[in-house]
Design a protein around this motif. Structure first.
Motif, mmCIF file in Angstrom:
data_model
loop_
_atom_site.group_PDB
_atom_site.id
_atom_site.type_symbol
_atom_site.label_atom_id
_atom_site.label_comp_id
_atom_site.label_asym_id
_atom_site.label_seq_id
_atom_site.Cartn_x
_atom_site.Cartn_y
_atom_site.Cartn_z
ATOM 1 N N TRP A 227 0.726 -1.270 0.172
ATOM 2 C CA TRP A 227 -0.066 0.222 0.148
ATOM 3 C C TRP A 227 0.772 1.355 -0.029
ATOM 4 C CZ3 TRP A 227 -0.802 4.471 2.152
ATOM 5 C CH2 TRP A 227 -2.071 5.037 1.707
ATOM 6 N N GLU A 228 1.814 1.420 0.992
ATOM 7 C CA GLU A 228 2.625 2.575 0.754
ATOM 8 C C GLU A 228 3.383 2.648 -0.182
ATOM 9 O OE1 GLU A 228 5.866 4.738 3.888
ATOM 10 O OE2 GLU A 228 4.397 3.414 4.984
ATOM 11 N N SER B 78 1.255 9.756 3.229
ATOM 12 C CA SER B 78 1.508 8.401 2.659
ATOM 13 C C SER B 78 2.189 7.225 3.776
ATOM 14 C CB SER B 78 2.692 8.443 1.624
ATOM 15 O OG SER B 78 2.129 9.148 0.292
ATOM 16 N N SER C 218 -6.037 15.674 -2.694
ATOM 17 C CA SER C 218 -6.600 14.641 -1.612
ATOM 18 C C SER C 218 -7.901 15.208 -0.993
ATOM 19 C CB SER C 218 -5.655 14.522 -0.377
ATOM 20 O OG SER C 218 -5.830 13.971 0.933
ATOM 21 N N TRP D 26 2.509 12.168 -2.389
ATOM 22 C CA TRP D 26 3.178 11.885 -3.424
ATOM 23 C C TRP D 26 3.531 13.206 -4.307
ATOM 24 C CZ3 TRP D 26 0.805 13.605 -8.001
ATOM 25 C CH2 TRP D 26 -0.465 13.608 -7.951
ATOM 26 N N ALA E 275 1.116 4.149 -2.706
ATOM 27 C CA ALA E 275 1.036 5.578 -2.478
ATOM 28 C C ALA E 275 1.847 6.444 -2.684
ATOM 29 C CB ALA E 275 0.419 5.634 -0.910
ATOM 30 N N ASN F 66 -2.003 9.694 -8.879
ATOM 31 C CA ASN F 66 -0.590 9.834 -8.744
ATOM 32 C C ASN F 66 0.347 9.381 -9.960
ATOM 33 O OD1 ASN F 66 -0.141 7.100 -8.436
ATOM 34 N ND2 ASN F 66 0.073 6.608 -6.435
ATOM 35 N N GLY G 225 -3.933 5.535 4.782
ATOM 36 C CA GLY G 225 -4.715 6.583 3.853
ATOM 37 C C GLY G 225 -5.499 7.803 4.520
ATOM 38 N N LEU H 10 -5.463 7.382 -2.895
ATOM 39 C CA LEU H 10 -4.572 6.553 -1.712
ATOM 40 C C LEU H 10 -4.557 7.577 -0.516
ATOM 41 C CD1 LEU H 10 -2.122 4.828 -4.041
ATOM 42 C CD2 LEU H 10 -3.673 3.690 -2.264
ATOM 43 N N ASN H 11 -4.165 8.774 -0.610
ATOM 44 C CA ASN H 11 -4.432 9.944 0.303
ATOM 45 C C ASN H 11 -5.812 10.522 0.675
ATOM 46 O OD1 ASN H 11 -1.571 10.072 -1.533
ATOM 47 N ND2 ASN H 11 -1.065 10.367 0.560
#
Length: 276
Positions: free
Chosen positions: A149-150, A252, A172, A162, A153, A195, A240, A202-203
């Motif tokens: 996941w990270e 992130s 975001s 990012w 992200a 991203n 997130g 993701l954020n």
């Protein structure tokens, strides 16, 4: 990948994205990353899945502005390609699963369904969706690991977000991110900018369950990104941040913990898949 190639809708992502991931120029014959969508029953399709190249990154509070549970910063090397959903799982996708399996439909709080990210789902609900999706497709769908996941992200970056170290409107969705519905409700998936690897939300927007049992810090974290086996886990990790949180919580590196049987109107998930 043969089954995916035979069945899926494939789209091209610019070769520059692959260069950003592996830190080197692509050989002339290298295959660019792809996006696939696996067919399901009744003319439905699974989530859009973005294939990411293996690579290394620094996981945790690189910017030294986070919480103790984001430390120590440590190197992680993902040695296999994997795919992660381009968007958070939507109500339309989850509702189809729920009707197919006789599950109760989650509450949308009056904010709408269809392309809204599914909310009010527990970790066990999310896990059940991935197992159903795996059975339907014949592929090993699951929740992403924290490391995956990270990695996704960050998309090759080392900043808090990012796009940089400070929040920017349109990147975001959170309570103080500058959009009118911040702090009030989630937005339809894909409302914010993608991203560099073509992944959305993701954020912010909704918090996302991952497969890992939550650890208090990274002192015993794997350098290969594998989740630690933890029988009887009392709290699962979530990543997130959401529409309800302040921008700092959507970094992130931010991570949280919640019992696997609890749910909230700011919690959702996305799926992942190992790719051979």
């Amino acid at each position: 990948m043969s089954k995916v190639q035979a069945k899926a809708t494939n789209l091209e992502i610019k070769s520059r994205s692959l260069e950003q991931q592996i830190g080197t120029e692509i050989d002339a014959g290298a295959r660019p990353l792809s996006v696939f969508r696996d067919p399901l029953s009744e003319g439905q399709y699974g989530p859009d899945m973005v294939v990411l190249a293996p690579g290394s990154f620094q996981m945790g509070d690189i910017g030294q502005v986070g919480n103790d549970n984001e430390k120590p910063v440590h190197p992680v090397t993902l040695t296999r390609k994997f795919a992660i959903a381009r968007y958070e799982i939507t109500f339309a996708q989850y509702d189809f699963f729920a009707r197919q399996t006789g599950r109760k439909l989650p509450d949308d709080e009056g904010w709408g369904r269809e392309l809204q990210p599914v909310i009010n789902v527990t970790w066990r609900d999310a896990r059940a969706y991935t197992r159903w999706l795996a059975k339907e497709s014949g592929l090993d769908y699951r929740l992403p690991t924290e490391a995956e996941w990270e990695y996704a992200a960050r998309a090759g970056t080392t900043t808090n977000f990012w796009w940089g170290d400070q929040n920017l409107t349109g990147y975001s969705h959170c309570s103080d991110c500058g959009d009118p519905l911040g702090g009030k409700q989630p937005l339809s998936v894909g409302s914010m900018k993608a991203n560099p690897w073509g992944l959305h939300d993701l954020n912010g927007n909704v918090d996302e369950w991952v497969i890992d049992c939550f650890s208090e810090d990274y002192s015993k974290a794997s350098t290969t990104g594998e989740p630690r086996p933890t029988p009887g886990c009392s709290n699962r990790a979530m990543r997130g941040g959401s529409w309800f949180d302040i921008a700092r919580e959507t970094r992130s590196a931010s991570r949280y913990r919640h019992p696997p049987d609890t749910k909230r109107n700011s919690w959702g998930f996305r799926v992942a898949l190992a790719v051979d």
